[in-house]
Design a protein around this motif. Sequence first.
Motif, PDB file in Angstrom:
ATOM      1  N   ASN A  12       0.819  -1.205   0.000  1.00 48.16           N
ATOM      2  CA  ASN A  12       0.000   0.000   0.000  1.00 48.16           C
ATOM      3  C   ASN A  12       0.856   1.259   0.000  1.00 48.16           C
ATOM      4  OD1 ASN A  12      -3.101  -0.266   0.236  1.00 48.16           O
ATOM      5  ND2 ASN A  12      -2.354  -1.930   1.537  1.00 48.16           N
ATOM      6  N   SER A  13       2.103   1.122   0.443  1.00 42.32           N
ATOM      7  CA  SER A  13       3.000   2.277   0.516  1.00 42.32           C
ATOM      8  C   SER A  13       3.914   2.411  -0.691  1.00 42.32           C
ATOM      9  CB  SER A  13       3.846   2.192   1.794  1.00 42.32           C
ATOM     10  OG  SER A  13       3.046   2.399   2.933  1.00 42.32           O
ATOM     11  N   VAL A  14       3.736   1.548  -1.694  1.00 41.67           N
ATOM     12  CA  VAL A  14       4.540   1.679  -2.915  1.00 41.67           C
ATOM     13  C   VAL A  14       3.681   1.814  -4.169  1.00 41.67           C
ATOM     14  CG1 VAL A  14       6.503   0.434  -1.954  1.00 41.67           C
ATOM     15  CG2 VAL A  14       4.773  -0.833  -3.236  1.00 41.67           C
ATOM     16  N   LEU A  15       2.351   1.696  -4.035  1.00 40.31           N
ATOM     17  CA  LEU A  15       1.488   1.783  -5.209  1.00 40.31           C
ATOM     18  C   LEU A  15       1.615   3.143  -5.891  1.00 40.31           C
ATOM     19  CD1 LEU A  15      -1.814   0.063  -4.025  1.00 40.31           C
ATOM     20  CD2 LEU A  15      -0.077  -0.853  -5.571  1.00 40.31           C
ATOM     21  N   ASN A  16       1.670   3.121  -7.200  1.00 38.47           N
ATOM     22  CA  ASN A  16       1.810   4.348  -7.978  1.00 38.47           C
ATOM     23  C   ASN A  16       0.652   5.310  -7.707  1.00 38.47           C
ATOM     24  OD1 ASN A  16       2.991   6.067  -9.941  1.00 38.47           O
ATOM     25  ND2 ASN A  16       1.603   5.259 -11.504  1.00 38.47           N
ATOM     26  N   GLN A  17       0.994   6.559  -7.412  1.00 36.71           N
ATOM     27  CA  GLN A  17       0.033   7.631  -7.138  1.00 36.71           C
ATOM     28  C   GLN A  17      -0.856   7.326  -5.926  1.00 36.71           C
ATOM     29  OE1 GLN A  17      -2.008   9.321 -10.515  1.00 36.71           O
ATOM     30  NE2 GLN A  17      -0.309   8.878 -11.907  1.00 36.71           N
ATOM     31  N   GLY A  18      -0.311   6.551  -4.993  1.00 38.55           N
ATOM     32  CA  GLY A  18      -1.054   6.207  -3.792  1.00 38.55           C
ATOM     33  C   GLY A  18      -0.568   6.954  -2.573  1.00 38.55           C
ATOM     34  N   PHE A  19      -0.497   6.271  -1.444  1.00 43.82           N
ATOM     35  CA  PHE A  19      -0.167   6.870  -0.151  1.00 43.82           C
ATOM     36  C   PHE A  19       1.167   7.608  -0.193  1.00 43.82           C
ATOM     37  CE2 PHE A  19       1.448   6.375   4.282  1.00 43.82           C
ATOM     38  CZ  PHE A  19       0.456   7.074   4.941  1.00 43.82           C
ATOM     39  N   SER A  20       2.199   6.945  -0.694  1.00 45.94           N
ATOM     40  CA  SER A  20       3.531   7.562  -0.684  1.00 45.94           C
ATOM     41  C   SER A  20       3.627   8.759  -1.632  1.00 45.94           C
ATOM     42  CB  SER A  20       4.597   6.522  -1.057  1.00 45.94           C
ATOM     43  OG  SER A  20       4.380   6.013  -2.358  1.00 45.94           O
ATOM     44  N   TRP A  21       2.776   8.784  -2.665  1.00 44.64           N
ATOM     45  CA  TRP A  21       2.804   9.870  -3.639  1.00 44.64           C
ATOM     46  C   TRP A  21       2.566  11.219  -2.959  1.00 44.64           C
ATOM     47  CZ3 TRP A  21       0.317  13.859  -6.094  1.00 44.64           C
ATOM     48  CH2 TRP A  21       0.676  14.153  -7.395  1.00 44.64           C
ATOM     49  N   HIS A 160      -5.744  -3.743  -1.148  1.00 42.27           N
ATOM     50  CA  HIS A 160      -5.209  -2.403  -1.385  1.00 42.27           C
ATOM     51  C   HIS A 160      -6.326  -1.377  -1.555  1.00 42.27           C
ATOM     52  CE1 HIS A 160      -2.180  -5.280  -2.982  1.00 42.27           C
ATOM     53  NE2 HIS A 160      -1.355  -4.507  -2.293  1.00 42.27           N
ATOM     54  N   LEU A 161      -6.213  -0.287  -0.812  1.00 38.19           N
ATOM     55  CA  LEU A 161      -7.102   0.841  -1.045  1.00 38.19           C
ATOM     56  C   LEU A 161      -6.873   1.404  -2.442  1.00 38.19           C
ATOM     57  CD1 LEU A 161      -6.711   2.758   2.340  1.00 38.19           C
ATOM     58  CD2 LEU A 161      -8.753   1.529   1.584  1.00 38.19           C
ATOM     59  N   LYS A 162      -7.902   2.025  -3.011  1.00 38.98           N
ATOM     60  CA  LYS A 162      -7.710   2.721  -4.280  1.00 38.98           C
ATOM     61  C   LYS A 162      -6.608   3.766  -4.106  1.00 38.98           C
ATOM     62  CE  LYS A 162     -12.467   2.329  -6.009  1.00 38.98           C
ATOM     63  NZ  LYS A 162     -13.739   3.069  -6.290  1.00 38.98           N
ATOM     64  N   PRO A 163      -5.710   3.892  -5.075  1.00 33.79           N
ATOM     65  CA  PRO A 163      -4.634   4.893  -4.933  1.00 33.79           C
ATOM     66  C   PRO A 163      -5.140   6.289  -4.599  1.00 33.79           C
ATOM     67  CG  PRO A 163      -4.161   3.443  -6.776  1.00 33.79           C
ATOM     68  CD  PRO A 163      -5.542   3.078  -6.293  1.00 33.79           C
ATOM     69  N   VAL A 164      -6.251   6.714  -5.190  1.00 33.63           N
ATOM     70  CA  VAL A 164      -6.777   8.052  -4.912  1.00 33.63           C
ATOM     71  C   VAL A 164      -7.224   8.173  -3.457  1.00 33.63           C
ATOM     72  CG1 VAL A 164      -9.142   7.500  -5.666  1.00 33.63           C
ATOM     73  CG2 VAL A 164      -8.315   9.865  -5.753  1.00 33.63           C
ATOM     74  N   VAL A 213      23.507  -7.202  -7.801  1.00 29.16           N
ATOM     75  CA  VAL A 213      22.667  -6.076  -7.394  1.00 29.16           C
ATOM     76  C   VAL A 213      21.455  -6.017  -8.313  1.00 29.16           C
ATOM     77  CG1 VAL A 213      22.510  -3.581  -7.096  1.00 29.16           C
ATOM     78  CG2 VAL A 213      24.635  -4.761  -6.524  1.00 29.16           C
ATOM     79  N   ARG A 214      20.279  -5.910  -7.707  1.00 34.06           N
ATOM     80  CA  ARG A 214      19.047  -5.689  -8.462  1.00 34.06           C
ATOM     81  C   ARG A 214      18.524  -4.303  -8.105  1.00 34.06           C
ATOM     82  NH1 ARG A 214      18.588  -9.761 -12.276  1.00 34.06           N
ATOM     83  NH2 ARG A 214      18.798 -11.819 -11.315  1.00 34.06           N
ATOM     84  N   GLU A 215      17.900  -3.666  -9.064  1.00 27.65           N
ATOM     85  CA  GLU A 215      17.407  -2.306  -8.808  1.00 27.65           C
ATOM     86  C   GLU A 215      16.074  -2.089  -9.507  1.00 27.65           C
ATOM     87  OE1 GLU A 215      19.072   2.300  -8.903  1.00 27.65           O
ATOM     88  OE2 GLU A 215      20.322   0.639  -9.618  1.00 27.65           O
ATOM     89  N   SER A 216      15.169  -1.408  -8.800  1.00 25.31           N
ATOM     90  CA  SER A 216      13.886  -1.020  -9.360  1.00 25.31           C
ATOM     91  C   SER A 216      13.659   0.456  -9.054  1.00 25.31           C
ATOM     92  CB  SER A 216      12.747  -1.857  -8.759  1.00 25.31           C
ATOM     93  OG  SER A 216      12.520  -1.475  -7.410  1.00 25.31           O
ATOM     94  N   ARG A 217      12.490   0.942  -9.427  1.00 22.26           N
ATOM     95  CA  ARG A 217      12.157   2.345  -9.122  1.00 22.26           C
ATOM     96  C   ARG A 217      12.132   2.594  -7.626  1.00 22.26           C
ATOM     97  NH1 ARG A 217       7.610   5.206  -7.791  1.00 22.26           N
ATOM     98  NH2 ARG A 217       6.353   3.311  -7.752  1.00 22.26           N
ATOM     99  N   ILE A 218      11.783   1.569  -6.850  1.00 20.56           N
ATOM    100  CA  ILE A 218      11.599   1.721  -5.407  1.00 20.56           C
ATOM    101  C   ILE A 218      12.864   1.405  -4.626  1.00 20.56           C
ATOM    102  CG2 ILE A 218      10.291   0.888  -3.399  1.00 20.56           C
ATOM    103  CD1 ILE A 218       8.673   2.603  -5.282  1.00 20.56           C
TER     104      ILE A 218
END
Length: 357
Positions: A12-21, A160-164, A213-218
Amino acid sequence: MHLSVLLAGTSNSVLNQGFSWAFEHHSSIKFVNASLGSSCSANAAWVVATKDIENFDFVIIDLTNNDEHQYTHGHTSVDRVLNSIFTLVEMCAEKNVIPVVVSFPRVLYFEAKRPIHDAVLSACRRLGIATFDMYSVIERAFRCSVYPVAIDTYFMDEAHLKPVISRFLGYKLITILNEIKASGKVSSENVAQSFRRIIYNDFSNIAGSEGLVRESRIVAQKFSLLLLDRMYVSPINTAGDIVALHSNAAESCAGIYIDGKRAMGPNPESLGEKRWKLLSVIRPLPNPISASESVGIHIDDEKSLGEECKYEIAGIVVQSNTITEALKVSSTPLSNMEISNRFSFDILNELNVIAAG
């Protein structure tokens, strides 16, 4: 007034345009996201070991959503979850940082018992730790809605809650965090609470393994690549029970044994998430394994997955054998609060407009 926030959470804290956004795109917030999707509360040990907590005003702890699900399936316990939360809370106090415990909801548990959620929030209330109970917010919004909504109207899927919706709640939390910071100097005190610290052991450079080493956006993460028909030995830094493994589920196609005991089976995500190359997760062991100075590790062949037999491991989480009788907790004049109670009817109505829209 500028805020600095470290977010230690799950999906829930990494979803695009969600809580962390809400935090990432706020002009007056220094923000670091230390969340690992699909993980459990043992993620707290990794945060303590790898993040400079002293550089933040707040650490937001979103770690109970998956624990509830894992508890239902017999993969963790209330005590193990509380030990993880308390370990991170104490580290915050040692660094004069305010912890905020957030409980993201799942659709299923609005109608079912939620022992992890209840135990964590009960302990936080007793110890004066700020809490944000999103079950309470959604339930109150649902009861007062004039729109034709159901509980699942607020959700993107079961977990997961809706990102909005998440983003809206993130913005409201930022307002309250500013109030807490403005309320006064951080102080700390020792309170009566027995617990066993959880400690992260870095296994990303196991002797005889290949490092990568692995890497992502997060996240960027180091791993040791374990191969079939080899035995690896690595030291650990405390005697206790191994309670969780940190691995790359997207590239781990084997079962793993620790000191000859089956720790975890193959990860189904090695098929479904293969395209991403990285799903860095910390997951609980259904049956903790006792360890002292070092552990031997090997993997077994799982041809049913149709993949090359390998395992990418970053670390293990050990729950110490030593019982600590006092917990250090940090606070400010406003930090001992249930944040969900600060949501007025107008805010709940605004939430319902978003959900119905």
